[in-house]
Scaffold this active site. Structure first.
Site, mmCIF file in Angstrom:
data_model
loop_
_atom_site.group_PDB
_atom_site.id
_atom_site.type_symbol
_atom_site.label_atom_id
_atom_site.label_comp_id
_atom_site.label_asym_id
_atom_site.label_seq_id
_atom_site.Cartn_x
_atom_site.Cartn_y
_atom_site.Cartn_z
ATOM 1 N N SER A 124 -0.837 1.011 -2.239
ATOM 2 C CA SER A 124 0.345 1.197 -1.390
ATOM 3 C C SER A 124 0.153 2.326 -0.396
ATOM 4 C CB SER A 124 1.521 1.524 -2.301
ATOM 5 O OG SER A 124 2.633 1.927 -1.539
ATOM 6 N N TYR A 148 6.083 6.540 -7.960
ATOM 7 C CA TYR A 148 5.483 5.234 -7.653
ATOM 8 C C TYR A 148 4.146 5.426 -6.931
ATOM 9 C CZ TYR A 148 4.514 0.980 -5.069
ATOM 10 O OH TYR A 148 3.880 -0.101 -4.519
ATOM 11 N N LYS A 152 0.152 4.670 -8.227
ATOM 12 C CA LYS A 152 -0.818 3.824 -7.509
ATOM 13 C C LYS A 152 -2.094 4.600 -7.179
ATOM 14 C CE LYS A 152 1.323 -0.134 -7.202
ATOM 15 N NZ LYS A 152 0.747 -1.414 -7.598
#
Ligand code: UDP
Length: 338
Positions: A124, A148, A152
């Site tokens: 991402s 988040y 990643k």
């Protein structure tokens, strides 16, 4: 899409019942690949698995994953299965590390055990945090600002370490904002709860949802709202097929941005939704959302050089237009995917 002869014939698609995963399965199938979906259906939809078998399972169950890799004669993996809400990750960080990092531990363990060494990973732009400048290229420092993005980035590090230790070959695809749906209307975007801008704006405009909260109108951007690089989900899907083919052709490891190179503000999305639906988007100016950088726009040139990839759907009205019909009815009645 033309068939790519060197592409693996059976690919495990973790999270293949989800939004990007299901679109990817369609693209794989078009390229002559059988996508075997591995999904716990916690956020995905069984009726979106239409191009190959569905195996229900958890990413953290390494023994089960290893068995599936063997039984299904898998020679490469595309790993989507993860939680992917920035806001939720700020509220529930342990859940994000457990699922996203724990899932990668399970997957790499299983792949090493069985000797499957080819992996395309759904990373991402959230791994960059607040970029030094835009557009963002892959050499820029990765300092994520929410759990988040951190989960990643940790997965990217894990793949690098696995490459050194046992010869994993991988492509990390750093998506910017996935948007739109299948242009042939076979697949939709469905999240529960829905938190993404375009679906919520479409529902607000079409009277099937509440007025949209615009998170932040005081950002240092031209109109004060956040700027993102919205890339069509079918373009993302196609990039995965190209990434697999590149790995099979001897490329890798690679880390590539997937974006269009064009920034669109929240206000510009509202304008596009109004053009597409014919209705203004009822909205409420609201405080900034925690974890949101002001501007994220890709420099997409490395993906072009490495994969020959370029986004085909470049007009925001087309992207919004492909999603719009799915949000024209109340969520309880729609979308209807056969
Ligand atoms: N956004 C907004 N209102 C919403 C949802 C999102 O203003 O109800 C903004 C959000 O702050 C961000 C952009 O829209 O700047 C895209 O957010 P989304 O949740 O769609 O994707 P993300 O960037 O979190 O992956």
């Amino acid at each position: 899409m033309t068939q790519i002869s060197s592409t693996p014939t059976r690919v495990l698609v973790t999270g293949g019942a989800g939004y990007i995963g299901s679109h990817c399965c369609k693209a794989l199938s078009r390229a002559g690949v059988v996508p075997v979906v591995y999904d716990n259906l916690s956020r995905g939809h069984a009726d979106a698995v239409r191009w190959g078998p569905l195996v229900k399972g958890d990413m953290r169950d390494e023994a089960h994953l290893a068995q599936v890799l063997k039984d299904e004669r898998i020679d490469a993996v595309i790993h989507f299965a993860a939680f992917a809400y920035v806001g939720e990750s700020v509220q529930e960080p342990q859940m994000y590390y457990d699922n996203n990092v724990g899932g990668m531990i399970g997957l790499l363990g299983a792949m090493q055990q069985v000797g499957v060494k080819t992996l395309v990973f759904s990373s991402s732009c959230a791994t960059y945090g607040v970029p030094e400048c835009v557009p963002i290229d892959e050499t820029m420092t990765q300092v994520p600002i929410n759990p988040y993005g951190r989960s990643k980035l940790i997965c990217e590090w894990m793949m690098e370490d696995a490459a050194t230790a046992w010869g994993l070959n991988f492509v990390a695809l750093r998506y910017f904002n996935a948007a739109g749906s299948d242009p042939e209307f076979e697949l939709s975007e469905r999240h529960d709860p829905e938190t993404h801008l375009i679906p919520l704006a479409l529902m607000a405009a079409q009277g099937t949802g509440a007025p949209l909260q615009v998170f932040g109108t005081d950002y240092p951007t031209p109109d004060g709202t956040c700027v993102r690089d919205y890339i069509h989900v079918s373009d993302l899907a196609r990039a995965h097929v190209l990434a697999l083919d590149a790995l099979r052709g001897g490329a890798g490891p690679l880390k590539l941005n997937l974006g269009t190179g064009k920034g669109t503000s929240v206000q510009e999305i509202l304008d596009a939704v109004e053009r597409v639906t014919g209705h203004a988007v009822p909205h409420i100016d609201s405080p900034r959302r925690a974890g949101d950088p002001p501007e994220l726009v890709a420099n997409p040139s490395r993906a072009h050089e490495a994969l020959g990839f370029e986004a085909r759907w470049r007009q925001i009205d087309e992207i919004v237009g492909h999603a719009a019909p799915w949000f024209a009815e109340k969520p309880a009645e729609a979308p209807k995917v056969a």
